[in-house]
Design a protein around this motif. Structure first.
Motif, short mmCIF file in Angstrom:
data_model
loop_
_atom_site.label_atom_id
_atom_site.label_comp_id
_atom_site.label_asym_id
_atom_site.label_seq_id
_atom_site.Cartn_x
_atom_site.Cartn_y
_atom_site.Cartn_z
N CYS A 159 35.45 2.53 51.53
CA CYS A 159 36.67 2.33 50.73
C CYS A 159 37.91 2.06 51.57
O CYS A 159 39.00 1.88 51.03
N CYS A 208 32.63 11.30 51.23
CA CYS A 208 33.90 10.62 50.96
C CYS A 208 34.31 10.90 49.51
O CYS A 208 33.50 10.74 48.61
N HIS A 231 37.14 5.43 56.64
CA HIS A 231 35.90 4.94 56.04
C HIS A 231 35.86 3.41 56.13
O HIS A 231 36.09 2.70 55.15
ZN ZN Z 1 34.99 5.94 51.07
#
Ligand code: ZN
Ligand code: FAD
Lengths: 416, 98
Positions: B61, B5, B57
């Motif tokens: 986040c 990520c 995600h």
């Molecule tokens: Zn993330």
């Protein structure tokens, strides 16, 4: 050679030296009336019914690996016809009827075992949904029984009925459902098709579809070009790749589904059980291993193997329904390529290319469909018209809105 | 499978949820043809090889990502924020629109 108890005794007395090979291994001919791409269950069944029901002998099945190397040899062997929607029910029930007569028909022991399929419910709402499904089944002439908790306890006393989160309230049972030895289905159809003159060509990957003026005229393969008047594609998880050879984009994503087998045990569970509060199903093979699985991994994949989160999820479901399984060891696990369609239902239809037919979109439930899929696909290829039982499985249903979405999940393949 | 990520670093795939092909674009306006909507909602390239796809995600986040992944091996080739990818696309097609 016809198989029978008498043949076993006769061959035993002759030292088992005279068994004939189960099928021929012919070289591909330059041309066939009909080519079937894909030597899985559906392709082999299609070839068999083309020969038997429609009198075609000049037929070839082209398989890129060995016969049965795809999903037909990788599934968890469950067969059932406990569907809800009108487009699906008559088709899957026809498949169940064909299973019931299959072994006599193809003279092969496919170990068809109608040990029943029991879908557990764990809430009032789920009971109502299962009652509705059971009613839909009975209205279509399919056997269904709604069982309460005590009746389920009598069948499978070792489950965790008092589970704090997912107490078992009862189940919907289809007594005629069960399991079928998956490899034997591939081998049995292959042998029966071969005996009627169908050429089974292994290690022959189709690499191109030859189209002239909007009509299919043959295929390119790793063993040379072969001409054909008609071509039927039944390649399951590879459907988009083969369709792309004709410039077609399909309403399909390929996903990986994993399955598991435990070490062998004495007879323990004599039916198929599915967990209603998660995605989990389990049965016992005749070799004694418990065979079980759950959800697809949920992302596009052609890798033939999955990842650990789904393995963990399947094991958690197993423990929620049957804590005793925690003492067992998993012997092996594997993956197959699912042709996940946008509504969770299959496609058996013509394509915009004349003479090119498509059989795809089986998701994780196409094993049970093998006989009816072959039957209806053969009918379509031979006559040019859809078989009434498969008439809803149109390729254009996504554009017209006539989708068959059992789960009501919408056009999101990893939710079906 | 672990997804790098751009905000949180490399994380287990279990933290993400999957939507599908990042290349499909919703046709603009309510007068889009049925054929264009059908194409957008249902039809996919479904390649065996590198695939640009949308992941969310959820346990991190909360950003949408465009991940390029080889569907034959599950190797992750790149991961970028979907917002950045969307803005880049808008710039690319927007020239004619503006
Ligand atoms: Zn993330
Ligand atoms: C783990 C797992 C569990 C499952 N459990 C069940 C279950 O319990 N019940 C159920 O009903 N269904 C189940 N299924 C689904 C079922 O197995 C499939 O839907 C069904 O087998 C698909 O049809 P098939 O047998 O023709 O496919 P396959 O056996 O995959 O046949 C397709 C064939 O096409 C070949 N091929 C591909 N591309 C080419 C090419 N270019 N040229 C030539 N040949 C090509 C492949 O090599 C393959 O042999 C399960 C599937 C998996 C993977």
């Amino acid at each position: 050679m016809r198989y029978s108890a008498f043949a076993i005794v006769r061959e035993a007395l002759r030292g088992n030296r005279h068994w004939a090979p189960v099928w021929r291994e012919p070289e591909p001919k330059p041309a066939y009336d009909i080519i079937i791409v894909g030597g899985g269950g559906h392709g082999l069944a299609t070839a068999y019914y083309l020969a038997k029901e429609h009198g075609y002998a000049n037929v070839a099945v082209l398989e890129k690996g060995y016969l049965g190397s795809g999903n037909v040899g990788r599934n968890t062997t469950i067969v059932r016809s406990n569907y809800l929607l009108p487009g699906n029910l008559p088709f899957y029930e026809w498949s169940m009827k064909l299973w019931e007569g299959l072994e006599r028909d193809i003279n092969y022991n496919a170990m068809v075992s109608q040990r029943g399929v029991l879908n557990l419910y764990h809430s009032d709402a789920q009971r109502d949904a299962f009652a509705r499904r059971g009613n839909a089944m009975r209205l279509h002439g399919v056997d269904a029984e709604l069982l309460g908790r005590d009746e389920v306890r009598r069948l499978v006393p070792f489950l965790d009925f008092e589970n704090g989160r997912f107490p078992i309230q009862g189940g919907l049972r289809q007594p005629r459902g069960g399991t079928v030895r998956h490899d034997a289905v591939a081998w049995g159809y292959a042998r029966a098709a071969d005996r009627r003159g169908v050429d089974l060509i292994q290690n022959c990957e189709v690499t191109g579809l030859t189209i002239e003026a909007g009509r299919i005229v043959g295929v390119e393969t790793t063993r040379g070009a072969i001409r054909a008047k008609k071509v039927g594609v039944a390649v399951a998880g590879s459907s988009s790749r083969v369709a792309a050879m004709a410039g077609l984009r399909l309403p399909i994503e390929s996903h990986v589904l994993q399955a598991f087998a435990s070490e062998a045990l004495k007879p323990l569970i004599d039916t198929v059980v599915t967990f209603g509060a998660g995605h989990f199903y389990i049965s016992q093979s005749d070799k004694g291993g418990l065979v079980f699985g759950g959800d697809i991994d949920g992302y596009n994949s052609y890798a033939w193997r999955g990842n650990l989160p789904i393995i963990e999820d399947v094991m958690e479901c197993a423990m929620a329904i049957w804590p005793g399984l925690g003492r067992l060891r998993v012997l092996r696990h594997w993956g197959g390529l699912m042709d996940m369609s946008m509504d969770g239902s299959p496609i058996i239809d013509r394509t915009p290319i004349h003479g090119l037919f498509l059989n795809a979109g089986w998701c994780y439930g196409g094993f049970k469909a093998t006989p009816a899929s072959g039957w209806c696909f053969a009918h379509l290829i031979a006559t040019g018209e859809p078989h009434p039982h498969a008439a809803a499985y149109r390729l254009d249903r996504f554009a017209t809105g006539a989708v068959i979405d059992e789960k009501g999940a919408g056009a999101q393949p990893n939710l079906h | 499978m672990r997804i790098p990520c751009p905000h949180c670093g490399e994380r287990d795939v279990q933290e993400f949820s999957y939507l599908g092909d990042a290349g499909v674009v919703r046709p603009e306006g309510s007068d889009a043809s049925i054929a264009a909507m059908h194409d957008y909602v249902h039809l996919r390239d479904n390649p065996a090889g590198p695939h640009r796809e949308l992941w969310y995600h959820a346990a991190g986040c909360h950003a949408w990502l465009v991940v390029t992944r080889d569907t034959r091996t599950h190797a992750i080739l790149s991961a970028e924020s979907a917002r950045a990818a969307g803005l880049a696309r808008r710039v690319a097609v927007g020239a004619g629109e503006a």
